[in-house]
Design an enzyme around this catalytic site. Structure first.
Site, PDB file in Angstrom:
ATOM      1  N   CYS A 122       3.278  12.396   2.675  1.00  0.00           N
ATOM      2  CA  CYS A 122       4.336  12.378   3.677  1.00  0.00           C
ATOM      3  C   CYS A 122       5.421  11.504   3.089  1.00  0.00           C
ATOM      4  CB  CYS A 122       3.855  11.805   5.010  1.00  0.00           C
ATOM      5  SG  CYS A 122       5.231  11.629   6.166  1.00  0.00           S
ATOM      6  N   CYS A 125       7.021   8.906   5.966  1.00  0.00           N
ATOM      7  CA  CYS A 125       6.220   7.816   6.545  1.00  0.00           C
ATOM      8  C   CYS A 125       4.770   8.026   6.201  1.00  0.00           C
ATOM      9  CB  CYS A 125       6.471   7.683   8.038  1.00  0.00           C
ATOM     10  SG  CYS A 125       6.423   9.227   8.963  1.00  0.00           S
ATOM     11  N   SER A 126       3.963   8.442   7.143  1.00  0.00           N
ATOM     12  CA  SER A 126       2.532   8.484   6.859  1.00  0.00           C
ATOM     13  C   SER A 126       1.834   9.573   7.656  1.00  0.00           C
ATOM     14  CB  SER A 126       1.905   7.131   7.186  1.00  0.00           C
ATOM     15  OG  SER A 126       2.192   6.821   8.537  1.00  0.00           O
ATOM     16  N   CYS A 127       2.521  10.669   7.955  1.00  0.00           N
ATOM     17  CA  CYS A 127       1.877  11.745   8.701  1.00  0.00           C
ATOM     18  C   CYS A 127       0.639  12.209   7.945  1.00  0.00           C
ATOM     19  CB  CYS A 127       2.851  12.905   8.903  1.00  0.00           C
ATOM     20  SG  CYS A 127       4.267  12.411   9.898  1.00  0.00           S
TER      21      CYS A 127
HETATM   22 FE    FE Z   1       5.177  10.906   8.241  1.00  0.00          FE
END
Ligand code: FE
Length: 223
Positions: A122, A125-127
């Site tokens: 991602c 961010c951190s999906c």
């Molecule tokens: Fe994300």
């Protein structure tokens, strides 16, 4: 597909971790303190039932994790019809195995082949597909991984110890809040005699992110 910038403003931003040193004498991190404070207020005001919170935490600690994704992969390895359904509609096929939930509504499964290897990132961010893989590893959320996975995927893979044949293409998939990817790794050679549960033991978290490959049968025979 890769680099879907339109969806960035709709990203999840739940994971803003800030790892500073805090020599303030408390054993709890500032994040822990905030969470505790928030929890006591919510419980005090009657907004949440402590038992519900405990259940939620227990769910993430024990029920949600890469073993769910591993079950899905193992089933796909032994059941071609399931694999076809999985590649067509990841979320629906996973529900057949009781895998799913928040963050897994729109799962897309991408299949590794000798010609093509898939890597999930991602960039914003951190999906991450929590219901199938649990909580993301720290490196998944780190800026170097997020930027370099796109610029130099082969170099990133090498750092994970994953060296692919030069002719294998590497395809990078950028997860968003709406679309989360999981890699279906190739079934390792020498696993013809293994049943589904034994196969699932070979499927690592990193193999489903694409930074790693499944274990070989001798690696998987953990004492
Ligand atoms: Fe994300």
């Amino acid at each position: 597909m890769a680099q879907d910038h339109d969806s960035h403003d709709r990203h999840d931003h739940h994971h803003h971790d800030h790892d500073h040193d805090h020599p303030h004498g408390s054993e709890l991190s500032p994040m822990d303190l905030r969470v505790r404070a928030l929890e006591s207020i919510l419980v005090e005001k009657g907004y949440v039932d402590p038992a519900t919170l405990d259940t939620l935490i227990e769910t993430y600690e024990t029920k949600v994790g890469p073993h769910n994704g591993a079950r899905v992969v193992a089933r796909a390895w032994v059941d071609p019809a399931f694999k076809a359904r999985l590649l067509q509609d990841g979320s629906a096929a996973m529900r057949e195995l009781d895998v799913g939930g928040r963050g897994g509504e729109h799962m897309v499964v991408v299949e590794n082949t000798p010609e093509e290897h898939n890597l999930v990132v991602c960039t914003l961010c951190s999906c991450y597909p929590w219901p199938v893989l649990g909580l993301p590893p720290v490196w998944y959320k780190s800026p170097p991984y997020r930027s370099r996975a796109v610029i130099d995927p082969r170099g990133v893979l090498a750092e994970f110890g994953t060296v692919l044949p030069a002719e294998t293409r590497i395809r990078v998939w950028d997860s968003t809040a709406e679309l989360r990817y999981m890699v279906l790794p190739m079934r390792p050679p020498g696993t013809e005699g293994l049943d589904e549960a034994a196969l699932a033991d070979l499927v690592t978290r990193d193999a489903m992110i694409g930074t790693g490959l499944p274990l070989s049968p001798d690696q998987g025979a953990r004492a």
